[in-house]
Design an enzyme around this catalytic site. Structure first.
Site, PDB file in Angstrom:
ATOM      1  CE  LYS A  95       9.156  -2.163 -13.763  1.00  0.00           C
ATOM      2  NZ  LYS A  95       8.067  -3.061 -13.344  1.00  0.00           N
ATOM      3  CB  SER A 142       8.814  -0.577 -18.497  1.00  0.00           C
ATOM      4  OG  SER A 142       8.795   0.890 -18.920  1.00  0.00           O
ATOM      5  CG  LEU A 180       8.043  -7.189  -3.696  1.00  0.00           C
ATOM      6  CD1 LEU A 180       8.585  -5.974  -4.835  1.00  0.00           C
ATOM      7  CD2 LEU A 180       7.771  -8.221  -4.302  1.00  0.00           C
ATOM      8  CE1 TYR A 228      10.176   2.394 -15.235  1.00  0.00           C
ATOM      9  CE2 TYR A 228       9.918   1.316 -12.862  1.00  0.00           C
ATOM     10  CZ  TYR A 228       9.469   1.506 -14.172  1.00  0.00           C
ATOM     11  OH  TYR A 228       8.291   0.943 -14.716  1.00  0.00           O
ATOM     12  CG  LEU A 275      -1.901  -1.397   0.973  1.00  0.00           C
ATOM     13  CD1 LEU A 275      -2.774  -1.058   2.433  1.00  0.00           C
ATOM     14  CD2 LEU A 275      -2.745  -1.135  -0.315  1.00  0.00           C
ATOM     15  N   GLY A 292      16.734  12.663 -20.231  1.00  0.00           N
ATOM     16  CA  GLY A 292      16.490  11.496 -20.196  1.00  0.00           C
ATOM     17  C   GLY A 292      15.335  10.950 -21.111  1.00  0.00           C
TER      18      GLY A 292
HETATM   19  C1  WQD Z   1       5.338  11.268 -21.463  1.00  0.00           C
HETATM   20  C2  WQD Z   1       5.552  12.350 -22.413  1.00  0.00           C
HETATM   21  C3  WQD Z   1       7.347  13.886 -21.378  1.00  0.00           C
HETATM   22  C4  WQD Z   1       5.301  14.970 -17.736  1.00  0.00           C
HETATM   23  C5  WQD Z   1       7.495   6.797 -18.300  1.00  0.00           C
HETATM   24  C6  WQD Z   1       8.725   5.422 -17.861  1.00  0.00           C
HETATM   25  C7  WQD Z   1       7.953   4.240 -18.260  1.00  0.00           C
HETATM   26  C8  WQD Z   1       6.619   4.073 -17.897  1.00  0.00           C
HETATM   27  C9  WQD Z   1       5.890   5.237 -18.424  1.00  0.00           C
HETATM   28  C10 WQD Z   1       6.529   2.863 -15.853  1.00  0.00           C
HETATM   29  C11 WQD Z   1       6.898  12.635 -22.505  1.00  0.00           C
HETATM   30  C12 WQD Z   1       6.030  14.429 -21.375  1.00  0.00           C
HETATM   31  C13 WQD Z   1       5.528  14.250 -18.945  1.00  0.00           C
HETATM   32  C14 WQD Z   1       5.172  16.325 -17.866  1.00  0.00           C
HETATM   33  C15 WQD Z   1       5.593  16.438 -19.899  1.00  0.00           C
HETATM   34  N1  WQD Z   1       6.477   4.046 -16.525  1.00  0.00           N
HETATM   35  N2  WQD Z   1       5.832  15.113 -20.098  1.00  0.00           N
HETATM   36  N3  WQD Z   1       5.349  16.980 -18.752  1.00  0.00           N
HETATM   37  O1  WQD Z   1       8.643   9.115 -19.801  1.00  0.00           O
HETATM   38  O2  WQD Z   1       7.393   8.201 -21.696  1.00  0.00           O
HETATM   39  O3  WQD Z   1       7.550   6.998 -19.592  1.00  0.00           O
HETATM   40  O4  WQD Z   1       6.301   6.359 -17.647  1.00  0.00           O
HETATM   41  O5  WQD Z   1       6.372   1.555 -16.175  1.00  0.00           O
HETATM   42  O6  WQD Z   1       8.770   3.292 -17.811  1.00  0.00           O
HETATM   43  O7  WQD Z   1       9.775   6.076 -18.514  1.00  0.00           O
HETATM   44  O8  WQD Z   1       6.162   8.716 -19.499  1.00  0.00           O
HETATM   45  O9  WQD Z   1       4.190  10.441 -18.675  1.00  0.00           O
HETATM   46  O10 WQD Z   1       6.561  10.555 -17.896  1.00  0.00           O
HETATM   47  O11 WQD Z   1       6.075  11.266 -20.072  1.00  0.00           O
HETATM   48  O12 WQD Z   1       5.632  17.191 -21.073  1.00  0.00           O
HETATM   49  O13 WQD Z   1       4.846  16.990 -16.567  1.00  0.00           O
HETATM   50  O14 WQD Z   1       4.972  13.576 -21.613  1.00  0.00           O
HETATM   51  O15 WQD Z   1       8.372  14.646 -21.874  1.00  0.00           O
HETATM   52  O16 WQD Z   1       7.048  13.064 -23.915  1.00  0.00           O
HETATM   53  P1  WQD Z   1       7.681   8.499 -20.182  1.00  0.00           P
HETATM   54  P2  WQD Z   1       5.734   9.992 -19.134  1.00  0.00           P
END
Ligand code: WQD
Length: 334
Positions: free
Chosen positions: A154, A124, A59, A150, A33, A293
């Site tokens: 994975k 992921s 875990l 992270y 939780l 990143g």
């Molecule tokens: C999506 C897009 C950002 C937030 C991550 C993890 C991946 C998975 C999914 C778990 C990108 C843009 C985001 C914000 C923005 N997680 N963005 N402003 O980075 O594709 O993937 O989440 O499994 O493992 O790496 O997802 O939702 O963070 O970003 O502009 O405040 O939205 O630059 O283009 P991401 P995200």
């Protein structure tokens, strides 16, 4: 089957529990939780008609897990549990390696000891790192250019699972690589509701729409994409849950790996426009610098899951936005 969901009160786990219960499986949930709420169990019962047996176990609690497995008689484990905040993993790498990798080793020791040889792992798209191309397929080499601990956890867990299957051919292991899960259950009773400040685009858009966050900060609009903003493969969480149902029907010895995505990309601005269309309100945002990143554009090639599992994403981004608006309305009235 008697199926254990680790992390099953979380966003994807809870939606998967509903689909499994609807098919007549006995579902049990283990969760600490940390990033979910116990109330989700009652909502699963309201939607699916049955409340999963719940174990509040971490875990890292080897004894607690051992006792649960000794009583559980599980046929299959779906392993969702894990820390998933990319940014936090950069600040606290040991916490992520201990919890995600160490915790998974604890879990696998239990599955081996209690002869639970069917395992589905929640992986992921982040394990692909930077492939230099947008469309990702399962045979690509993983673990190259991953930009955060992270994602590394994975990838490491995937490698551990391959070695476990190599050592014991009785193991049937399926790795599901999620792209970007979005949306909520159409009932409006469950959805993405992270504790604390979210990292992902959709929960941030949700908090901007409720006023908890002043405005969305768009991380860069100078990428080589349709409109300069980042492009991702947003998959409705119910489609994702159904992908798990399709996967457990086709378990086989060794390790099977599948992308769970729609095969279509959408930009941040397109997601904003879709949310505005569903909510009927403008969403305040400001374009700021790129996030370290981030890649410009990634989306799944989902053809292997369609070919081998008979699964294909069917819901659209508009469905996800409408379901999210509906969920927010329910949250407000709670
Ligand atoms: C999506 C897009 C950002 C937030 C991550 C993890 C991946 C998975 C999914 C778990 C990108 C843009 C985001 C914000 C923005 N997680 N963005 N402003 O980075 O594709 O993937 O989440 O499994 O493992 O790496 O997802 O939702 O963070 O970003 O502009 O405040 O939205 O630059 O283009 P991401 P995200």
């Amino acid at each position: 089957m008697i199926i254990l969901l680790t992390g099953g009160t979380g966003y994807i786990g809870s939606h998967t529990a509903i689909e499994l219960i609807k098919l007549g499986h006995d579902v049990e949930i283990m969760d600490n939780l940390f990033n979910s709420k116990i109330e989700v169990l009652d909502k699963i019962e309201k939607i699916a008609g049955e409340k999963p047996k719940f174990h509040k176990i971490d875990l890292l609690d080897k004894d607690g897990m051992d006792k649960m497995f000794a009583e559980g008689k599980y046929d299959l484990v779906i392993h969702f549990a894990g820390l998933k905040a990319v940014g936090e993993s950069v600040e606290k790498p040991l916490k992520y390696y201990e919890n995600n990798v160490g915790g998974t080793i604890n879990l696998l020791e239990c599955t081996k000891k209690y002869d639970v040889k069917k395992i589905v792992f929640s992986s992921s798209a982040t394990v692909y790192g930077d492939q230099g191309v947008a469309e990702l397929t399962e045979e690509m080499q993983t673990g190259v250019g991953i930009t955060n601990p992270y994602g590394e956890t994975k990838h490491m867990i995937e490698e551990i699972l391959k070695d476990v299957a190599e050592a014991d051919p009785e193991f049937e292991i399926t790795i599901l690589r999620y792209f970007n899960p979005v949306g909520s259950h159409p009932s409006g009773l469950i959805g993405e509701d992270p504790n604390g400040i979210p990292n992902n685009l959709m929960p941030i858009i949700m908090k901007v729409s409720t006023g908890e966050i002043e405005k969305l900060r768009i991380f860069g609009d100078d990428y080589d994409t349709v409109d300069g903003t980042g492009v991702r493969d947003y998959i409705h969480v119910v489609d994702l849950a159904k992908g798990h149902v399709a996967a457990i029907k086709k378990m086989k010895q060794g390790v099977s790996i599948y992308n769970l995505g729609t095969g279509r990309g959408a930009s941040v601005l397109e997601m904003v426009a879709a949310f505005e269309k569903a909510s009927g309100k403008k969403l305040p945002y400001e374009v700021v610098g790129r996030r370290a990143g981030d890649l410009a554009e990634i989306y799944a090639n989902p053809s292997k899951a369609e070919r081998e599992l008979g699964w294909k994403a069917e819901l659209t981004i508009d469905d996800a936005m409408n379901d999210t608006i509906n969920y927010l309305k329910h949250l407000k009235n709670e």
